[in-house]
Design a protein around this motif. Structure first.
Motif, short mmCIF file in Angstrom:
data_model
loop_
_atom_site.label_atom_id
_atom_site.label_comp_id
_atom_site.label_asym_id
_atom_site.label_seq_id
_atom_site.Cartn_x
_atom_site.Cartn_y
_atom_site.Cartn_z
N ASP A 33 -67.10 7.57 16.07
CA ASP A 33 -68.43 7.20 16.52
C ASP A 33 -68.49 5.93 16.83
OD1 ASP A 33 -68.93 10.07 15.97
OD2 ASP A 33 -70.05 9.50 14.27
N LYS A 34 -69.14 5.68 18.05
CA LYS A 34 -69.39 4.41 18.41
C LYS A 34 -70.08 3.60 17.47
CE LYS A 34 -70.93 1.78 22.56
NZ LYS A 34 -69.89 0.97 22.53
N ALA A 35 -70.91 3.97 16.63
CA ALA A 35 -71.55 3.26 15.77
C ALA A 35 -70.62 2.80 14.43
CB ALA A 35 -72.79 3.94 15.04
N ASP A 36 -69.50 3.32 14.35
CA ASP A 36 -68.63 2.95 13.40
C ASP A 36 -67.41 1.99 13.89
OD1 ASP A 36 -69.81 4.59 11.33
OD2 ASP A 36 -68.33 6.19 12.12
N GLU A 37 -67.34 1.52 14.84
CA GLU A 37 -66.28 0.75 15.52
C GLU A 37 -66.25 -0.36 14.62
OE1 GLU A 37 -65.46 0.47 20.10
OE2 GLU A 37 -67.75 0.69 19.91
N GLN A 38 -67.03 -1.29 14.31
CA GLN A 38 -66.83 -2.46 13.39
C GLN A 38 -66.12 -2.18 12.16
OE1 GLN A 38 -66.72 -5.78 14.45
NE2 GLN A 38 -67.23 -4.85 16.19
N THR A 39 -66.40 -1.04 11.33
CA THR A 39 -65.94 -0.55 10.34
C THR A 39 -64.40 -0.10 10.47
OG1 THR A 39 -68.02 0.17 9.22
CG2 THR A 39 -65.97 1.05 8.23
N PHE A 40 -64.36 0.43 11.53
CA PHE A 40 -62.90 0.99 11.96
C PHE A 40 -62.07 -0.39 12.13
CE2 PHE A 40 -60.03 0.94 15.58
CZ PHE A 40 -59.08 1.89 15.09
N LEU A 41 -62.47 -1.39 13.03
CA LEU A 41 -61.57 -2.53 13.16
C LEU A 41 -61.44 -3.26 11.92
CD1 LEU A 41 -63.39 -3.75 16.41
CD2 LEU A 41 -61.07 -2.79 16.10
N ALA A 95 -54.13 4.04 -0.08
CA ALA A 95 -55.45 3.51 -0.68
C ALA A 95 -56.35 2.99 0.21
CB ALA A 95 -55.43 2.69 -1.97
N LYS A 96 -55.81 2.42 1.50
CA LYS A 96 -56.41 1.66 2.34
C LYS A 96 -56.94 2.75 3.34
CE LYS A 96 -53.97 -2.82 2.57
NZ LYS A 96 -55.23 -3.43 2.15
N LEU A 97 -56.48 3.90 3.40
CA LEU A 97 -57.22 4.68 4.32
C LEU A 97 -58.80 5.13 3.89
CD1 LEU A 97 -54.19 7.34 4.79
CD2 LEU A 97 -54.79 5.37 6.24
N SER A 98 -59.05 5.10 2.73
CA SER A 98 -60.37 5.51 2.28
C SER A 98 -61.44 4.23 3.14
CB SER A 98 -60.53 5.40 0.85
OG SER A 98 -60.22 4.18 0.41
N ALA A 99 -60.86 3.19 3.45
CA ALA A 99 -61.82 2.42 4.08
C ALA A 99 -62.12 2.63 5.58
CB ALA A 99 -61.31 1.04 4.17
N TYR A 100 -61.65 3.55 6.17
CA TYR A 100 -62.01 3.99 7.65
C TYR A 100 -63.40 4.90 7.50
CZ TYR A 100 -57.49 2.52 9.63
OH TYR A 100 -56.56 1.90 10.07
N PRO A 101 -64.15 4.48 8.67
CA PRO A 101 -65.41 5.32 8.70
C PRO A 101 -65.10 6.72 8.67
CG PRO A 101 -65.03 4.26 10.55
CD PRO A 101 -63.91 3.70 9.87
N PRO A 102 -66.04 7.76 8.13
CA PRO A 102 -65.79 9.18 8.27
C PRO A 102 -65.78 9.70 9.31
CG PRO A 102 -67.76 8.51 6.61
CD PRO A 102 -67.34 7.38 7.57
#
Length: 122
Positions: A33-41, A95-102
């Motif tokens: 989702d566009k709203a999740d771009e910063q969290t994704f990056l 463990a880092k995979l949980s940091a990605y947005p849903p």
């Protein structure tokens, strides 16, 4: 990461990493989702920093789709599937995979270069 969707459902990344090949290129397409771009990056950068320190890592490059599409494409080069497998299955990476947005969906796949006479080398 909420979901991994294989590019080829008949041969997902879990089967690919079990093979021995070298060198290999990881191609990973992410939709979100566009709203999740910063969290994704931020999550992707943390992953890339981890991978960069792993044996067999050569390089990576993240690309963003042109226009309004929040689709990303990662291209990473590894010495071998064995090196990628060790990094991909490492508990710290998992463990880092949980940091990605849903909303993030990853489609990872491994490739090898192909020689085509007059165009490209393997």
């Amino acid at each position: 990461m909420s979901l991994m969707r294989p590019l080829d459902p008949n041969f997902p990344i879990e089967r690919q990493v079990a093979l021995d090949a070298s060198p290999v290129v990881l191609v990973n397409v992410f939709t979100l989702d566009k709203a999740d771009e910063q969290t994704f990056l931020q999550a992707w950068q943390a992953d890339a920093d981890f991978m960069k320190r792993q044996p067999g890592y050569i390089s990576t490059q993240l690309h963003r789709a042109v226009g309004e599409s929040p689709t990303y494409f990662n291209y990473a080069v590894w010495d071998s599937t064995a090196d990628f497998r060790a990094a991909f299955t490492h508990p710290e990476f998992r463990a880092k995979l949980s940091a990605y947005p849903p909303s993030a969906v990853a489609s990872p796949h491994l490739f090898q270069k192909v020689a085509v006479p007059g165009l490209c080398v393997a």
